[in-house]
Scaffold this motif. Structure first.
Motif, short mmCIF file in Angstrom:
data_model
loop_
_atom_site.label_atom_id
_atom_site.label_comp_id
_atom_site.label_asym_id
_atom_site.label_seq_id
_atom_site.Cartn_x
_atom_site.Cartn_y
_atom_site.Cartn_z
N ASN A 51 0.80 -1.21 0.04
CA ASN A 51 -0.22 0.10 -0.01
C ASN A 51 0.80 1.31 0.20
OD1 ASN A 51 -1.81 2.23 1.42
ND2 ASN A 51 -3.14 0.51 0.81
N PRO A 52 0.43 2.54 -0.88
CA PRO A 52 1.30 3.57 -0.75
C PRO A 52 1.43 4.20 0.57
CG PRO A 52 -0.46 3.55 -2.77
CD PRO A 52 -0.72 2.35 -1.68
N SER A 53 0.49 3.93 1.35
CA SER A 53 0.16 4.58 2.89
C SER A 53 1.12 3.93 3.80
CB SER A 53 -0.99 4.50 3.42
OG SER A 53 -0.88 4.89 4.80
N ALA A 54 2.29 4.76 4.34
CA ALA A 54 3.15 4.15 5.22
C ALA A 54 2.42 3.56 6.61
CB ALA A 54 4.13 5.09 5.98
N GLY A 87 10.78 -8.75 3.73
CA GLY A 87 12.10 -8.41 3.56
C GLY A 87 12.62 -7.09 3.11
N PRO A 88 12.04 -6.72 2.05
CA PRO A 88 12.32 -5.21 1.45
C PRO A 88 11.68 -4.14 2.38
CG PRO A 88 11.21 -6.57 -0.30
CD PRO A 88 11.20 -7.54 0.89
N LEU A 89 10.51 -4.37 3.24
CA LEU A 89 10.12 -3.48 4.02
C LEU A 89 11.25 -3.16 5.51
CD1 LEU A 89 6.35 -4.12 4.13
CD2 LEU A 89 7.69 -2.71 2.62
N MET A 90 11.98 -3.86 5.37
CA MET A 90 12.97 -3.49 6.63
C MET A 90 13.92 -2.22 6.05
SD MET A 90 14.47 -7.35 8.23
CE MET A 90 14.93 -8.17 6.62
N LEU A 91 13.97 -2.19 4.95
CA LEU A 91 14.81 -0.96 4.38
C LEU A 91 13.82 0.13 3.81
CD1 LEU A 91 17.49 -2.97 2.36
CD2 LEU A 91 17.53 -1.71 4.63
N ASP A 92 12.40 0.20 4.39
CA ASP A 92 11.24 0.98 4.06
C ASP A 92 11.97 2.36 4.35
OD1 ASP A 92 8.33 0.75 3.16
OD2 ASP A 92 8.66 2.44 4.42
N ARG A 93 11.31 3.40 3.61
CA ARG A 93 11.67 4.91 3.86
C ARG A 93 11.18 5.40 5.34
NH1 ARG A 93 8.04 4.85 -0.32
NH2 ARG A 93 6.14 5.84 0.16
N SER A 94 10.04 4.60 5.75
CA SER A 94 9.53 4.89 6.99
C SER A 94 10.13 3.95 8.36
CB SER A 94 8.01 4.56 7.16
OG SER A 94 7.55 4.71 8.57
N LEU A 95 10.60 4.72 9.16
CA LEU A 95 11.33 4.02 10.33
C LEU A 95 10.14 3.15 11.06
CD1 LEU A 95 13.53 6.50 12.32
CD2 LEU A 95 14.39 4.34 10.97
N ALA A 96 8.84 3.54 11.13
CA ALA A 96 7.88 2.63 11.94
C ALA A 96 7.77 1.45 11.03
CB ALA A 96 6.59 3.68 11.93
N THR A 130 21.18 -7.51 7.07
CA THR A 130 22.59 -7.01 6.99
C THR A 130 22.56 -5.44 6.65
OG1 THR A 130 23.33 -9.12 6.63
CG2 THR A 130 24.73 -7.27 6.56
N ALA A 131 21.89 -5.22 5.66
CA ALA A 131 21.86 -3.73 5.38
C ALA A 131 21.16 -2.88 6.32
CB ALA A 131 21.17 -3.65 4.03
N LEU A 132 20.23 -3.46 7.02
CA LEU A 132 19.38 -2.64 7.77
C LEU A 132 20.36 -2.37 8.99
CD1 LEU A 132 16.76 -1.46 9.19
CD2 LEU A 132 16.05 -3.78 10.03
N LEU A 133 20.99 -3.53 9.49
CA LEU A 133 21.65 -3.34 10.95
C LEU A 133 22.88 -2.58 10.48
CD1 LEU A 133 21.93 -7.22 11.83
CD2 LEU A 133 21.03 -5.21 13.23
N ARG A 134 23.38 -2.33 9.11
CA ARG A 134 24.68 -1.30 9.10
C ARG A 134 23.86 0.32 8.78
NH1 ARG A 134 29.17 -3.18 9.29
NH2 ARG A 134 29.73 -5.42 8.71
N GLU A 135 22.69 0.24 8.57
CA GLU A 135 21.92 1.55 8.32
C GLU A 135 21.75 2.08 9.88
OE1 GLU A 135 19.18 2.30 5.43
OE2 GLU A 135 20.14 1.22 3.97
N CYS A 136 21.26 1.20 10.70
CA CYS A 136 20.95 1.55 11.99
C CYS A 136 21.97 2.02 12.77
CB CYS A 136 20.24 0.33 12.87
SG CYS A 136 18.81 -0.10 12.36
N CYS A 137 23.23 1.34 12.66
CA CYS A 137 24.57 1.61 13.24
C CYS A 137 24.86 3.08 12.82
CB CYS A 137 25.64 0.75 12.94
SG CYS A 137 25.21 -0.64 14.02
N ALA A 138 24.73 3.40 11.78
CA ALA A 138 25.04 4.59 11.09
C ALA A 138 24.03 5.76 11.62
CB ALA A 138 25.12 4.55 9.34
#
Length: 701
Positions: A51-54, A87-96, A130-138
């Protein structure tokens, strides 16, 4: 045989708060519809992920997170490719959305078990994770103000979900562990650990994950560096007194990541987490290092849960009386009752870290089942978890490496907490030898009064604390945890009795006091307690105590009649180890009595009890232990000869011999391990020889 199991525990697997978790019903109307509609197609929720709505994506992830806690719904989600779609939603533009999507995958991994975890890894969930964890630490440092203790970085909430998902996957999948190593995720976990100053839950999750990924992971240990040392130094030198920090320091005391870090030591002496450094620490540093470790464990065991839990409970009651919203306590109680059901139910995946998602339209917050405002209950839970973990670490430190100690034991059926550092890995045993502690370990334990503190923890839980928890449904979950601390203390006592000499334990007077204490634990009730975990722990301790006191002429605190009644109760227990312990106790008692005058009648009673088990027991391991005990009891002495004659032991064993031999031939190879078969074959040979001995005795009369 005269050997007893030296129990070990693997690492405890809990969520960030040290809790076993279960589904919690939401109070929001919209979410009730989702929970009530468990049978609705998984596809409807999965479609909403696009859905387009976060807000709608977050809602869908939160709904999936709750629904998959009902195990029967998981196949439907897997069949519709839920992992690849979440899986892709772990890198969603919305933190929630990131947080709830990762939480949904966390619950899927926790509730689905090892096979689901393996399948998730095959579907490449580790790449976005893995990508999410690295972005979190950044993102931890993007806003320096958020690092203040009073403020919270929302990225850390996402990281907590991600670390728990990583923990689950690495615990179940060797492929996930391989990805962890190759992706260099150790530094990510260390950054999460370093957040302990203001985000203890994230640090605890990281510590638990670190325990898992360092288990038997030589590749990772070879790549450790000063960053690990620095992170652990920060944790272990923390002066925070909250129970969550005590738990964190205790977890650090059990970490196995430091087996190579000694190469980087300079002037540090206050490390509580340096167990498992045996093969690599310079000899001159071993005593100092082990003393620091034991000091951490000692401090944890000094805390009196019988006093602290009532104090925390009173603070919780006072807080609820002034701050609770109408109906809030009922919701909290419902959550606690479901937690208790989870504890009672056990199950293969009990204790795996799950997430309970928050409603997007309510302030109710069930963070891993404990809602906001339940800090006192978190504190009490952390205290008991820390003490259990401390005891398990000491159990492992006092664990003999002699394989024969485990010759009768089947694989341990671990509960949530029977898992701790397997710190005696192959080739890394320089501080321990069979049935003997090194001077360094021995000195550290005695210097910090560990035997005395362990003995104190073997007492039944405080009646006041138990009554308070019994009366408050929210606190009822602590009852099992208080009992489990006692069980671990009894196992710890067993291992210390098995590996330390009598003088080190305080001599005859102290050992007699221990015997009197154990007698009170077992025989003070109107009937022998039937809780299997208690029986296994207390019979192991009694067995080890009798082995050490048998030659010492210490006045008996257990009467033969009591021990026979214990044996009879144990033979009705499903746990093989309990039955084996009870038979060994009878064997030690009988062989001691055989050296005394006027004991023939009592020896006959013991012999009859052992013979009944040897004749009727279906399990060959138990049958073999009964025979072995008979050999010990009737091996020598006039009283034993008289009892054997009155018991007609020779004829009974002659009749049993072909049956025992046939059962070994028929059932042995398919049902018992090679080690157990080796012992059974030895007993078969000894039975033939013992019959020959009895025949010789008869001829001499």
């Amino acid at each position: 045989m005269g050997k007893s199991k030296n129990n070990r525990f693997r690492r405890p697997q809990f969520n960030g708060e040290g809790l076993s978790v279960n589904a919690v019903k939401e109070v929001d109307g919209d979410h009730d519809e989702v929970c009530d509609g468990i049978d609705s197609p998984a596809g409807e929720l999965l479609e909403k992920l696009q859905n387009p709505s976060a807000d709608m994506r977050e809602f869908a992830c939160a709904s999936i997170s709750r629904v998959v806690q009902q195990n029967q719904t998981i196949p439907g989600f897997l069949q519709q490719d839920a992992v690849r779609r979440l899986g892709p939603l772990m890198l969603d533009r919305s933190l929630a959305v990131r947080e709830t999507a990762t939480g949904a995958l966390r619950n899927l991994s926790a509730c689905g078990g090892h096979e689901v975890c393996e399948d998730m890894v095959k579907q490449d969930v580790m790449t976005p994770l893995t990508a999410l964890l690295r972005e979190c630490c950044a993102g931890f440092e993007t806003n320096p103000a958020l690092s203040l203790k009073e403020q919270k970085n929302p990225v850390e909430d996402v990281a907590n979900e991600a670390v728990n998902l990583l923990w689950n996957l690495c615990e179940s999948s060797t492929q996930a562990l391989s990805v962890f190593n190759k992706a260099g995720l150790l530094d990510v976990i260390l950054q999460c650990l370093e957040k302990h100053t203001h985000n203890i839950q994230l640090a605890l999750s990281a510590a638990h994950c670190l325990h898992t990924v360092t288990e038997d992971n030589a590749e990772l240990l070879c790549n450790t560096n000063n960053a690990v040392l620095g992170s652990l130094e920060s944790v272990l030198l923390s002066s925070e007194t909250a129970m969550a920090h005590v738990l964190l320091r205790t977890l650090a005391a059990g970490m196995a990541t430091l087996s190579l870090l000694c190469h980087y030591f300079t002037d540090y002496t206050d490390y509580g987490s340096l167990w498992n450094l045996k093969s690599s620490l310079p000899t001159a540093r071993q005593a100092q290092t082990l003393s620091a470790l034991v000091a951490t464990l000692s401090h944890c065991l000094e805390l009196d849960s019988g006093t602290l839990i009532p104090q925390l409970h009173q603070a919780d009651v006072s807080s609820n009386a002034t701050a609770s919203e109408p109906g809030e306590m009922e919701i909290h109680q419902e959550a606690a009752e479901e937690m208790e059901e989870e504890e009672d139910g056990g199950g293969e995946e009990e204790g795996r870290p799950k997430r309970n998602e928050k409603s997007t339209k309510t302030d109710s917050d069930f963070s891993d089942l404990l809602p906001r405002g339940k800090e006192e209950l978190r504190e009490a839970t952390a205290l008991l978890t820390a003490q259990q973990t401390s005891l398990e670490i000491i159990v492992n430190m006092c664990c003999s490496d002699d394989p024969s100690d485990d010759e009768w034991e089947e694989a341990s059926s671990s509960d949530e907490s029977e898992m701790c550092p397997d710190s005696l890995s192959e080739g890394n045993t320089s501080l321990l030898s069979p049935l003997c502690l090194s001077a360094e370990v021995h000195w550290a334990l005695i210097n910090h009064n560990i035997p005395e503190k362990v003995l104190k923890k073997t007492q039944f839980p405080s009646r006041d604390a138990m009554n308070l928890c019994q009366q408050n449904p929210t606190w009822k979950i602590l009852i099992k945890k208080m009992h489990r601390v006692q069980y671990r203390a009894l196992t710890c006592l067993h291992n210390m009795l098995s590996t330390m000499d009598a003088e080190s334990l305080g001599g005859a007077a102290a050992l007699q006091a221990v015997a009197q204490h154990l007698s009170t634990l077992v025989f003070s009730a109107s009937e022998i307690l039937k809780e299997e975990e208690f029986l296994e722990a207390v019979t192991s301790a009694m067995r080890s105590l009798l082995q050490i006191t048998a030659p010492m002429k210490i006045p008996e605190c257990f009467t033969p009649q009591q021990l026979i009644s214990l044996s009879e109760a144990a033979t009705r227990c499903d746990m093989v180890s309990v039955r084996v312990n009870a038979l060994a106790i009878l064997g030690i008692t009988g062989s001691t009595l055989a050296k005394e005058k006027g004991t023939a009648e009592t020896i006959k009673m013991i012999g009859n009890a052992l013979l009944q088990v040897a004749t009727k027991e279906a399990n060959l391991v138990v049958c073999g232990e009964a025979l072995d005990a008979l050999f010990d009891v009737f091996a020598d002495g006039d009283e034993a000869e008289s009892a054997a004659k009155n018991l007609n032991l020779l004829s009974a064993l002659k009749a049993l011999q072909p049956v025992f031999k046939a059962k070994i031939h028929k059932e042995g190879k398919g049902k018992y391990s090679p080690e157990q078969m080796c012992v059974l074959d030895n007993i078969k040979v000894n039975l033939r020889r013992f019959i020959g001995y009895l025949e010789t005795v008869v001829k001499k009369r």
